[in-house]
Scaffold this motif. Structure first.
Motif, PDB file in Angstrom:
ATOM      1  N   GLU A  87      18.770  12.746  69.439  1.00 43.29           N
ATOM      2  CA  GLU A  87      20.235  12.642  69.429  1.00 43.29           C
ATOM      3  C   GLU A  87      20.824  13.644  70.418  1.00 43.29           C
ATOM      4  OE1 GLU A  87      23.783  12.229  66.112  1.00 43.29           O
ATOM      5  OE2 GLU A  87      21.692  11.769  65.655  1.00 43.29           O
ATOM      6  N   ILE A  89      23.259  16.413  71.291  1.00 37.43           N
ATOM      7  CA  ILE A  89      24.018  17.490  70.658  1.00 37.43           C
ATOM      8  C   ILE A  89      24.399  18.500  71.737  1.00 37.43           C
ATOM      9  CG2 ILE A  89      23.950  19.351  68.958  1.00 37.43           C
ATOM     10  CD1 ILE A  89      21.980  17.764  67.359  1.00 37.43           C
ATOM     11  N   ARG A  90      25.709  18.715  71.870  1.00 37.22           N
ATOM     12  CA  ARG A  90      26.226  19.647  72.870  1.00 37.22           C
ATOM     13  C   ARG A  90      25.686  19.318  74.264  1.00 37.22           C
ATOM     14  NH1 ARG A  90      25.404  25.311  69.458  1.00 37.22           N
ATOM     15  NH2 ARG A  90      26.784  24.748  67.716  1.00 37.22           N
ATOM     16  N   TRP A  93      19.970  16.384  74.886  1.00 34.62           N
ATOM     17  CA  TRP A  93      19.143  15.569  74.015  1.00 34.62           C
ATOM     18  C   TRP A  93      18.092  16.432  73.330  1.00 34.62           C
ATOM     19  CZ3 TRP A  93      20.372  10.782  72.705  1.00 34.62           C
ATOM     20  CH2 TRP A  93      21.184  10.028  73.551  1.00 34.62           C
ATOM     21  N   LYS A  94      17.883  16.163  72.031  1.00 36.49           N
ATOM     22  CA  LYS A  94      16.881  16.921  71.286  1.00 36.49           C
ATOM     23  C   LYS A  94      16.421  16.120  70.081  1.00 36.49           C
ATOM     24  CE  LYS A  94      17.913  20.407  68.812  1.00 36.49           C
ATOM     25  NZ  LYS A  94      18.345  21.704  68.282  1.00 36.49           N
ATOM     26  N   LEU A  96      16.083  16.008  66.285  1.00 34.92           N
ATOM     27  CA  LEU A  96      16.780  16.672  65.193  1.00 34.92           C
ATOM     28  C   LEU A  96      15.792  17.263  64.199  1.00 34.92           C
ATOM     29  CD1 LEU A  96      19.691  14.157  64.491  1.00 34.92           C
ATOM     30  CD2 LEU A  96      19.782  16.313  65.752  1.00 34.92           C
ATOM     31  N   ASP A 101      19.010  22.320  62.992  1.00 40.26           N
ATOM     32  CA  ASP A 101      20.265  21.572  63.084  1.00 40.26           C
ATOM     33  C   ASP A 101      20.860  21.307  61.702  1.00 40.26           C
ATOM     34  OD1 ASP A 101      19.847  21.195  65.976  1.00 40.26           O
ATOM     35  OD2 ASP A 101      18.261  19.835  65.328  1.00 40.26           O
ATOM     36  N   PHE A 104      24.823  20.653  61.660  1.00 41.08           N
ATOM     37  CA  PHE A 104      25.174  19.346  62.213  1.00 41.08           C
ATOM     38  C   PHE A 104      24.833  18.236  61.226  1.00 41.08           C
ATOM     39  CE2 PHE A 104      23.814  15.525  64.486  1.00 41.08           C
ATOM     40  CZ  PHE A 104      24.965  15.220  65.195  1.00 41.08           C
ATOM     41  N   GLN A 108      27.358  15.656  59.099  1.00 39.84           N
ATOM     42  CA  GLN A 108      27.189  14.202  59.232  1.00 39.84           C
ATOM     43  C   GLN A 108      26.775  13.540  57.918  1.00 39.84           C
ATOM     44  OE1 GLN A 108      27.683  12.331  62.071  1.00 39.84           O
ATOM     45  NE2 GLN A 108      28.433  14.155  63.130  1.00 39.84           N
TER      46      GLN A 108
END
Length: 290
Positions: A87, A89-90, A93-94, A96, A101, A104, A108
């Motif tokens: 996903e 994030i900021r 791409w990473k 999760l 995380d 975050f 969600q």
């Protein structure tokens, strides 16, 4: 007198011609003998030689087949529902992770238990680092991600020593669909077509590992009782060896009455299989780092 001399001369010429003709005959015989030695061989001898060559080839092929038949069977591992979710994030791409995380994922309203890439990492590493794999007895490792991506891990791959580096490689891998060796000649990780059954051998015995199964077995006795012609395929989830429901699995078994971490379960399976098959030590394949 002239007539006598002419007759003598003609007689000498005829004798010389006879000598020359005899020498020529000897030369012709010598050349013909050389041609017989150096020229085309007798068809009977060539047919005999061809028969010998065919016999030697058939014997060598039979020897090769006997060597192949003596080779021990291998094992295929399938890891289902791997929580490797990529996903953005900021603006980055990473993969999760519930550890890195948490904020975050909580915002969600997502389940933290579904974001455990370390379980997948530990599962793959427990197979690759086992002496069972180093003896050349693991044929393939297949991993199925929650989003439907199926990929293969080569048995001689050397994973990074930390999960963070592994997640970084997985981000790049999920974008490019493959990770190649340093020289670029071979794909160490590659995305393959679904379903996983199309990549399994026809004589595979697909066994699901689940502590929720009612069939609690002694794995050593269970494997010993199976037919030697079968190729074993073990299917399990990436979390604790809990319940998995896969239609293509032939039978679900439990190797322990208690819940086990997936890496512990795989380590136990590899160790017991190595003891059952009594595989003699092979030369360790040179690991290729990701």
């Amino acid at each position: 007198m002239r007539q006598v001399r002419d007759r003598e001369n003609t007689g000498e010429c005829e004798s010389k011609e006879m000598e020359l003709s005899s020498d020529a005959k000897m030369m012709l015989r010598h050349c013909s003998s050389k041609k017989k030695k150096k020229g085309v061989e007798d068809p009977f001898s060539t047919s005999v030689k061809k028969a010998k060559i065919g016999l030697e080839a058939s014997v060598s092929s039979l020897q090769a087949e006997s060597v192949i038949s003596k080779e021990p069977r291998g094992v295929i591992f399938v890891i289902e529902n791997a929580p490797l979710k990529k996903e953005l994030i900021r603006k980055k791409w990473k993969i999760l992770s519930s550890e890195d995380d948490t904020d975050f994922l909580v915002k969600q309203h997502r389940n933290l238990a579904d974001y455990k890439p370390e379980f997948v990492y530990n599962a793959i590493r427990s197979i690759l680092d086992s002496s069972f794999n180093k003896a050349g007895m693991v044929r393939a490792i297949y991993v199925k991600i929650n989003n439907g991506v199926l990929f293969e891990v080569k048995p001689y791959v050397r994973l990074p020593r930390t999960c963070k580096r592994f997640c970084g490689i997985m981000v790049d891998f999920l974008q490019k669909a493959r990770v190649c060796s340093g020289d670029g000649n071979e794909a160490l990780l590659r995305v393959i077509e679904e379903p996983v059954t199309r990549h399994l051998p026809s004589n595979a015995r697909i066994i699901g590992l689940s502590y929720g199964s009612e069939k609690l077995v002694n794995l050593k006795n269970y494997v010993s009782a199976l037919n030697d012609d079968l190729n074993l395929v073990f299917v399990l989830g990436p979390m604790n060896c809990g319940d998995i429901k896969m239609d293509y699995v032939d039978e679900f078994i439990s190797v322990s009455p208690y819940s086990m971490r997936v890496n512990v379960c795989l380590g136990t399976v590899c160790e017991l299989l190595e003891k059952v098959w009594k595989k003699r030590e092979k030369v360790d394949p040179v690991p290729v780092c990701l």
